[in-house]
Design a protein around this motif. Structure first.
Motif, PDB file in Angstrom:
ATOM      1  N   PRO A   1       0.628  -1.248   0.173  1.00  0.00           N
ATOM      2  CA  PRO A   1      -0.020   0.030   0.075  1.00  0.00           C
ATOM      3  C   PRO A   1       0.910   1.152   0.056  1.00  0.00           C
ATOM      4  CG  PRO A   1      -1.202  -1.526   1.489  1.00  0.00           C
ATOM      5  CD  PRO A   1       0.345  -2.093   1.025  1.00  0.00           C
ATOM      6  N   MET A   2       2.006   1.178   0.767  1.00  0.00           N
ATOM      7  CA  MET A   2       2.654   2.551   0.753  1.00  0.00           C
ATOM      8  C   MET A   2       3.437   2.834  -0.376  1.00  0.00           C
ATOM      9  SD  MET A   2       4.893   4.014   3.880  1.00  0.00           S
ATOM     10  CE  MET A   2       3.606   4.023   4.873  1.00  0.00           C
ATOM     11  N   THR A   3       3.932   1.769  -1.021  1.00  0.00           N
ATOM     12  CA  THR A   3       4.578   1.684  -2.360  1.00  0.00           C
ATOM     13  C   THR A   3       3.645   2.314  -3.202  1.00  0.00           C
ATOM     14  OG1 THR A   3       6.226  -0.254  -1.904  1.00  0.00           O
ATOM     15  CG2 THR A   3       5.811   0.567  -4.231  1.00  0.00           C
ATOM     16  N   GLN A   4       2.364   2.019  -3.502  1.00  0.00           N
ATOM     17  CA  GLN A   4       1.388   2.322  -4.190  1.00  0.00           C
ATOM     18  C   GLN A   4       1.179   3.724  -4.096  1.00  0.00           C
ATOM     19  OE1 GLN A   4      -1.683  -0.460  -3.224  1.00  0.00           O
ATOM     20  NE2 GLN A   4      -1.617  -1.607  -5.104  1.00  0.00           N
ATOM     21  N   ALA A   5       1.283   4.184  -2.810  1.00  0.00           N
ATOM     22  CA  ALA A   5       0.608   5.587  -2.602  1.00  0.00           C
ATOM     23  C   ALA A   5       1.974   6.541  -2.893  1.00  0.00           C
ATOM     24  CB  ALA A   5       0.500   5.815  -0.949  1.00  0.00           C
TER      25      ALA A   5
ATOM     26  N   HIS B   1       6.283  -7.771  -4.480  1.00  0.00           N
ATOM     27  CA  HIS B   1       5.345  -7.060  -5.544  1.00  0.00           C
ATOM     28  C   HIS B   1       5.987  -6.632  -6.761  1.00  0.00           C
ATOM     29  CE1 HIS B   1       5.888  -3.076  -2.726  1.00  0.00           C
ATOM     30  NE2 HIS B   1       6.999  -3.063  -3.815  1.00  0.00           N
ATOM     31  N   THR B   2       5.289  -6.468  -7.716  1.00  0.00           N
ATOM     32  CA  THR B   2       5.873  -6.039  -9.002  1.00  0.00           C
ATOM     33  C   THR B   2       5.540  -4.349  -9.575  1.00  0.00           C
ATOM     34  OG1 THR B   2       5.468  -8.263  -9.780  1.00  0.00           O
ATOM     35  CG2 THR B   2       5.723  -6.523 -11.568  1.00  0.00           C
ATOM     36  N   LEU B   3       6.572  -3.785  -9.591  1.00  0.00           N
ATOM     37  CA  LEU B   3       6.313  -2.300 -10.354  1.00  0.00           C
ATOM     38  C   LEU B   3       6.437  -2.327 -12.013  1.00  0.00           C
ATOM     39  CD1 LEU B   3       8.771  -0.664  -7.860  1.00  0.00           C
ATOM     40  CD2 LEU B   3       6.569  -1.531  -7.105  1.00  0.00           C
ATOM     41  N   ALA B   4       5.356  -2.065 -12.515  1.00  0.00           N
ATOM     42  CA  ALA B   4       5.502  -1.971 -13.923  1.00  0.00           C
ATOM     43  C   ALA B   4       5.018  -0.623 -14.339  1.00  0.00           C
ATOM     44  CB  ALA B   4       4.410  -2.929 -14.366  1.00  0.00           C
ATOM     45  N   TYR B   5       6.004  -0.084 -15.340  1.00  0.00           N
ATOM     46  CA  TYR B   5       5.723   1.509 -15.557  1.00  0.00           C
ATOM     47  C   TYR B   5       5.016   1.335 -17.045  1.00  0.00           C
ATOM     48  CZ  TYR B   5       6.011   6.134 -17.079  1.00  0.00           C
ATOM     49  OH  TYR B   5       5.817   7.697 -17.555  1.00  0.00           O
ATOM     50  N   THR B   6       3.705   1.841 -17.216  1.00  0.00           N
ATOM     51  CA  THR B   6       2.949   1.634 -18.407  1.00  0.00           C
ATOM     52  C   THR B   6       2.014   2.548 -18.657  1.00  0.00           C
ATOM     53  OG1 THR B   6       1.330   0.131 -19.763  1.00  0.00           O
ATOM     54  CG2 THR B   6       1.224   0.251 -17.179  1.00  0.00           C
TER      55      THR B   6
ATOM     56  N   GLN C   1       2.100   5.626 -16.101  1.00  0.00           N
ATOM     57  CA  GLN C   1       1.917   5.638 -14.824  1.00  0.00           C
ATOM     58  C   GLN C   1       2.411   4.172 -14.051  1.00  0.00           C
ATOM     59  OE1 GLN C   1      -2.159   5.067 -13.444  1.00  0.00           O
ATOM     60  NE2 GLN C   1      -2.678   4.232 -15.260  1.00  0.00           N
ATOM     61  N   TRP C   2       2.652   4.116 -12.835  1.00  0.00           N
ATOM     62  CA  TRP C   2       3.224   3.045 -12.177  1.00  0.00           C
ATOM     63  C   TRP C   2       1.993   2.166 -11.666  1.00  0.00           C
ATOM     64  CZ3 TRP C   2       8.066   1.110 -12.362  1.00  0.00           C
ATOM     65  CH2 TRP C   2       8.992   1.963 -12.687  1.00  0.00           C
ATOM     66  N   ILE C   3       2.001   0.992 -12.167  1.00  0.00           N
ATOM     67  CA  ILE C   3       1.239  -0.109 -11.673  1.00  0.00           C
ATOM     68  C   ILE C   3       1.879  -0.893 -10.543  1.00  0.00           C
ATOM     69  CG2 ILE C   3      -0.455  -1.767 -12.072  1.00  0.00           C
ATOM     70  CD1 ILE C   3      -0.898   0.800 -13.354  1.00  0.00           C
ATOM     71  N   VAL C   4       1.281  -1.039  -9.271  1.00  0.00           N
ATOM     72  CA  VAL C   4       1.867  -2.096  -8.203  1.00  0.00           C
ATOM     73  C   VAL C   4       1.080  -3.182  -8.154  1.00  0.00           C
ATOM     74  CG1 VAL C   4       3.094  -2.265  -5.873  1.00  0.00           C
ATOM     75  CG2 VAL C   4       3.050   0.008  -7.477  1.00  0.00           C
ATOM     76  N   THR C   5       1.452  -4.470  -8.122  1.00  0.00           N
ATOM     77  CA  THR C   5       0.607  -5.519  -8.018  1.00  0.00           C
ATOM     78  C   THR C   5       1.286  -6.603  -6.988  1.00  0.00           C
ATOM     79  OG1 THR C   5       0.221  -5.130 -10.499  1.00  0.00           O
ATOM     80  CG2 THR C   5      -0.367  -7.373  -9.490  1.00  0.00           C
ATOM     81  N   PRO C   6       0.704  -7.107  -6.196  1.00  0.00           N
ATOM     82  CA  PRO C   6       1.133  -8.017  -5.351  1.00  0.00           C
ATOM     83  C   PRO C   6       1.559  -9.348  -5.938  1.00  0.00           C
ATOM     84  CG  PRO C   6      -0.909  -7.109  -4.311  1.00  0.00           C
ATOM     85  CD  PRO C   6      -0.727  -6.568  -5.955  1.00  0.00           C
ATOM     86  N   GLY C   7       2.643  -9.747  -5.736  1.00  0.00           N
ATOM     87  CA  GLY C   7       3.292 -11.044  -6.294  1.00  0.00           C
ATOM     88  C   GLY C   7       4.144 -10.480  -7.436  1.00  0.00           C
ATOM     89  N   LEU C   8       5.025 -11.579  -7.999  1.00  0.00           N
ATOM     90  CA  LEU C   8       5.985 -11.295  -8.908  1.00  0.00           C
ATOM     91  C   LEU C   8       5.421 -11.689 -10.202  1.00  0.00           C
ATOM     92  CD1 LEU C   8       9.013 -12.688  -7.295  1.00  0.00           C
ATOM     93  CD2 LEU C   8       8.102 -10.253  -7.061  1.00  0.00           C
TER      94      LEU C   8
END
Length: 202
Positions: free
Chosen positions: A96-100, A137-142, A145-152
Protein backbone atom coordinates in the motif's frame (compact mmCIF):
# COMPACT_ATOMS: atom_id res chain seq x y z
CA UNK A 1 -15.29 -4.98 17.38
CA UNK A 2 -13.03 -2.02 18.34
CA UNK A 3 -12.68 0.69 15.71
CA UNK A 4 -9.41 1.22 13.88
CA UNK A 5 -9.24 4.65 15.54
CA UNK A 6 -9.40 3.19 19.05
CA UNK A 7 -6.88 0.45 18.19
CA UNK A 8 -4.35 2.91 16.76
CA UNK A 9 -4.82 5.36 19.64
CA UNK A 10 -3.80 2.58 22.00
CA UNK A 11 -1.10 1.29 19.66
CA UNK A 12 0.81 4.56 19.35
CA UNK A 13 1.12 5.02 23.09
CA UNK A 14 4.22 2.89 22.50
CA UNK A 15 7.18 5.26 22.16
CA UNK A 16 9.12 2.65 20.21
CA UNK A 17 6.51 2.78 17.44
CA UNK A 18 6.44 6.58 17.41
CA UNK A 19 10.21 6.55 16.83
CA UNK A 20 9.96 3.66 14.37
CA UNK A 21 7.78 5.71 11.99
CA UNK A 22 9.70 8.98 12.39
CA UNK A 23 10.48 10.35 8.95
CA UNK A 24 8.29 7.76 7.24
CA UNK A 25 5.26 10.07 7.17
CA UNK A 26 3.89 13.17 8.89
CA UNK A 27 0.23 12.88 7.96
CA UNK A 28 -1.40 9.92 6.27
CA UNK A 29 -4.94 8.85 5.67
CA UNK A 30 -5.99 5.30 6.46
CA UNK A 31 -8.91 3.57 4.77
CA UNK A 32 -10.09 0.36 6.41
CA UNK A 33 -11.04 -1.65 3.36
CA UNK A 34 -13.52 -4.04 4.97
CA UNK A 35 -15.39 -1.60 7.25
CA UNK A 36 -15.28 1.69 5.35
CA UNK A 37 -13.80 3.48 8.36
CA UNK A 38 -11.34 6.28 7.64
CA UNK A 39 -8.93 8.16 9.85
CA UNK A 40 -5.99 10.53 9.66
CA UNK A 41 -2.74 9.78 11.47
CA UNK A 42 -0.43 12.72 12.23
CA UNK A 43 3.18 12.09 13.25
CA UNK A 44 4.21 15.15 15.26
CA UNK A 45 7.74 14.16 16.23
CA UNK A 46 7.43 13.09 19.87
CA UNK A 47 3.80 12.00 19.59
CA UNK A 48 1.23 10.68 17.13
CA UNK A 49 -2.33 12.00 17.03
CA UNK A 50 -5.43 10.51 15.42
CA UNK A 51 -8.47 12.11 13.84
CA UNK A 52 -11.62 10.46 12.47
CA UNK A 53 -12.15 10.82 8.74
CA UNK A 54 -9.72 11.86 6.02
CA UNK A 55 -8.36 15.37 6.47
CA UNK A 56 -7.46 17.44 3.45
CA UNK A 57 -3.81 17.61 2.54
CA UNK A 58 -2.74 14.16 3.73
CA UNK A 59 0.58 13.00 2.28
CA UNK A 60 -1.01 9.83 0.96
CA UNK A 61 -3.76 7.33 1.74
CA UNK A 62 -2.96 3.79 2.79
CA UNK A 63 -5.67 1.10 2.48
CA UNK A 64 -5.43 -1.50 5.24
CA UNK A 65 -7.74 -4.30 6.30
CA UNK A 66 -9.00 -4.76 9.86
CA UNK A 67 -6.83 -7.85 10.05
CA UNK A 68 -3.69 -5.88 9.17
CA UNK A 69 -4.51 -3.26 11.83
CA UNK A 70 -5.13 -5.96 14.46
CA UNK A 71 -1.85 -7.66 13.57
CA UNK A 72 0.05 -4.39 13.80
CA UNK A 73 -1.33 -3.86 17.30
CA UNK A 74 -0.43 -7.43 18.28
CA UNK A 75 3.15 -7.14 17.05
CA UNK A 76 3.85 -4.04 19.14
CA UNK A 77 1.82 -4.65 22.30
CA UNK A 78 4.92 -5.38 24.43
CA UNK A 79 6.45 -1.96 23.67
CA UNK A 80 9.42 -3.41 21.77
CA UNK A 81 9.97 -4.10 18.09
CA UNK A 82 12.32 -6.97 17.30
CA UNK A 83 13.56 -7.95 13.84
CA UNK A 84 10.66 -10.30 13.11
CA UNK A 85 8.05 -7.82 14.31
CA UNK A 86 9.68 -5.11 12.20
CA UNK A 87 9.31 -7.31 9.14
CA UNK A 88 5.65 -7.96 9.93
CA UNK A 89 4.94 -4.26 10.43
CA UNK A 90 6.62 -3.28 7.17
CA UNK A 91 4.94 -6.17 5.36
CA UNK A 92 1.50 -4.85 6.35
CA UNK A 93 2.27 -1.47 4.71
CA UNK A 94 4.76 -2.66 2.07
CA UNK A 95 2.55 -2.69 -1.03
CA UNK A 96 0.00 0.00 0.00
CA UNK A 97 2.73 2.52 0.83
CA UNK A 98 4.60 1.76 -2.38
CA UNK A 99 1.39 2.31 -4.36
CA UNK A 100 0.76 5.60 -2.61
CA UNK A 101 4.34 6.84 -3.06
CA UNK A 102 4.54 5.99 -6.77
CA UNK A 103 1.25 7.81 -7.34
CA UNK A 104 3.11 11.10 -6.80
CA UNK A 105 3.11 12.93 -10.17
CA UNK A 106 6.90 13.26 -10.31
CA UNK A 107 7.28 9.49 -10.69
CA UNK A 108 5.14 9.52 -13.83
CA UNK A 109 7.44 11.94 -15.60
CA UNK A 110 10.46 11.08 -17.72
CA UNK A 111 12.96 13.34 -15.97
CA UNK A 112 13.21 11.56 -12.61
CA UNK A 113 13.07 8.13 -14.21
CA UNK A 114 15.93 9.06 -16.54
CA UNK A 115 18.10 10.55 -13.78
CA UNK A 116 17.45 7.62 -11.43
CA UNK A 117 17.80 5.05 -14.20
CA UNK A 118 14.58 3.35 -13.16
CA UNK A 119 13.59 0.31 -15.23
CA UNK A 120 10.04 -0.28 -16.50
CA UNK A 121 9.51 -3.67 -14.83
CA UNK A 122 10.84 -4.27 -11.33
CA UNK A 123 10.41 -7.03 -8.76
CA UNK A 124 10.69 -6.13 -5.07
CA UNK A 125 11.10 -8.71 -2.29
CA UNK A 126 10.85 -7.86 1.41
CA UNK A 127 13.02 -10.45 3.13
CA UNK A 128 12.00 -12.01 6.44
CA UNK A 129 14.61 -12.71 9.14
CA UNK A 130 12.59 -15.81 10.07
CA UNK A 131 10.95 -18.72 8.28
CA UNK A 132 8.15 -16.75 6.59
CA UNK A 133 8.36 -16.33 2.81
CA UNK A 134 9.31 -12.91 1.49
CA UNK A 135 6.58 -10.37 0.78
CA UNK A 136 6.72 -9.53 -2.92
CA UNK A 137 5.29 -7.12 -5.45
CA UNK A 138 5.86 -6.03 -9.03
CA UNK A 139 6.33 -2.45 -10.24
CA UNK A 140 5.40 -1.89 -13.87
CA UNK A 141 5.59 1.46 -15.67
CA UNK A 142 2.98 1.60 -18.40
CA UNK A 143 0.85 4.28 -20.08
CA UNK A 144 2.57 7.03 -18.11
CA UNK A 145 2.00 5.60 -14.65
CA UNK A 146 3.30 3.01 -12.21
CA UNK A 147 1.19 -0.06 -11.50
CA UNK A 148 1.99 -1.93 -8.27
CA UNK A 149 0.76 -5.53 -8.16
CA UNK A 150 1.17 -8.04 -5.31
CA UNK A 151 3.31 -11.02 -6.33
CA UNK A 152 6.03 -11.34 -8.95
CA UNK A 153 4.84 -10.97 -12.54
CA UNK A 154 6.75 -11.00 -15.82
CA UNK A 155 10.48 -10.95 -16.45
CA UNK A 156 12.00 -8.09 -14.43
CA UNK A 157 14.72 -5.74 -15.55
CA UNK A 158 15.79 -5.41 -11.92
CA UNK A 159 15.01 -7.27 -8.67
CA UNK A 160 15.29 -5.69 -5.24
CA UNK A 161 15.77 -7.80 -2.11
CA UNK A 162 15.24 -5.61 0.94
CA UNK A 163 15.37 -5.98 4.69
CA UNK A 164 12.73 -4.01 6.64
CA UNK A 165 15.44 -1.50 7.61
CA UNK A 166 16.40 -0.96 3.97
CA UNK A 167 12.76 -0.57 2.97
CA UNK A 168 12.23 2.04 5.69
CA UNK A 169 15.43 3.83 4.70
CA UNK A 170 14.10 4.12 1.15
CA UNK A 171 10.72 5.37 2.41
CA UNK A 172 12.33 8.04 4.59
CA UNK A 173 14.46 9.24 1.67
CA UNK A 174 11.63 9.37 -0.82
CA UNK A 175 9.29 10.97 1.70
CA UNK A 176 11.83 13.71 2.42
CA UNK A 177 12.03 14.39 -1.32
CA UNK A 178 8.24 14.47 -1.55
CA UNK A 179 8.06 16.98 1.31
CA UNK A 180 10.59 19.31 -0.31
CA UNK A 181 9.18 18.66 -3.80
CA UNK A 182 11.88 20.72 -5.48
CA UNK A 183 14.06 20.08 -8.49
CA UNK A 184 17.21 19.92 -6.38
CA UNK A 185 15.50 17.66 -3.82
CA UNK A 186 14.42 15.17 -6.45
CA UNK A 187 17.82 15.29 -8.16
CA UNK A 188 19.53 14.47 -4.87
CA UNK A 189 17.08 11.65 -4.25
CA UNK A 190 17.73 10.21 -7.71
CA UNK A 191 21.50 10.35 -7.14
CA UNK A 192 21.11 8.64 -3.75
CA UNK A 193 18.83 6.00 -5.32
CA UNK A 194 21.41 5.08 -7.96
CA UNK A 195 24.03 4.54 -5.24
CA UNK A 196 21.64 2.72 -2.87
CA UNK A 197 20.35 0.23 -5.39
CA UNK A 198 23.84 -1.19 -6.04
CA UNK A 199 23.78 -3.08 -2.74
CA UNK A 200 20.11 -4.11 -2.69
CA UNK A 201 19.33 -5.16 -6.25
CA UNK A 202 20.47 -7.22 -9.21
Amino acid sequence: MPSALSIWQQLFQTQALVQYFEGVFSRIGVEVTDTGETLTVRHEGATVSFHPGLQTGVDFIVPLSSEQIDLLAHYTEDGRIDAQESWRIVRAMFTPMTQATLAHPVFAGRTLRRIAGAEDLIHVRLLSPGPEPAAEHTLAYTAGQWIVTPGLLGKPMRTYSLTPEQALDYQRRVYSAMQKDSAIGWTRFAAWYRRWRVNVSA
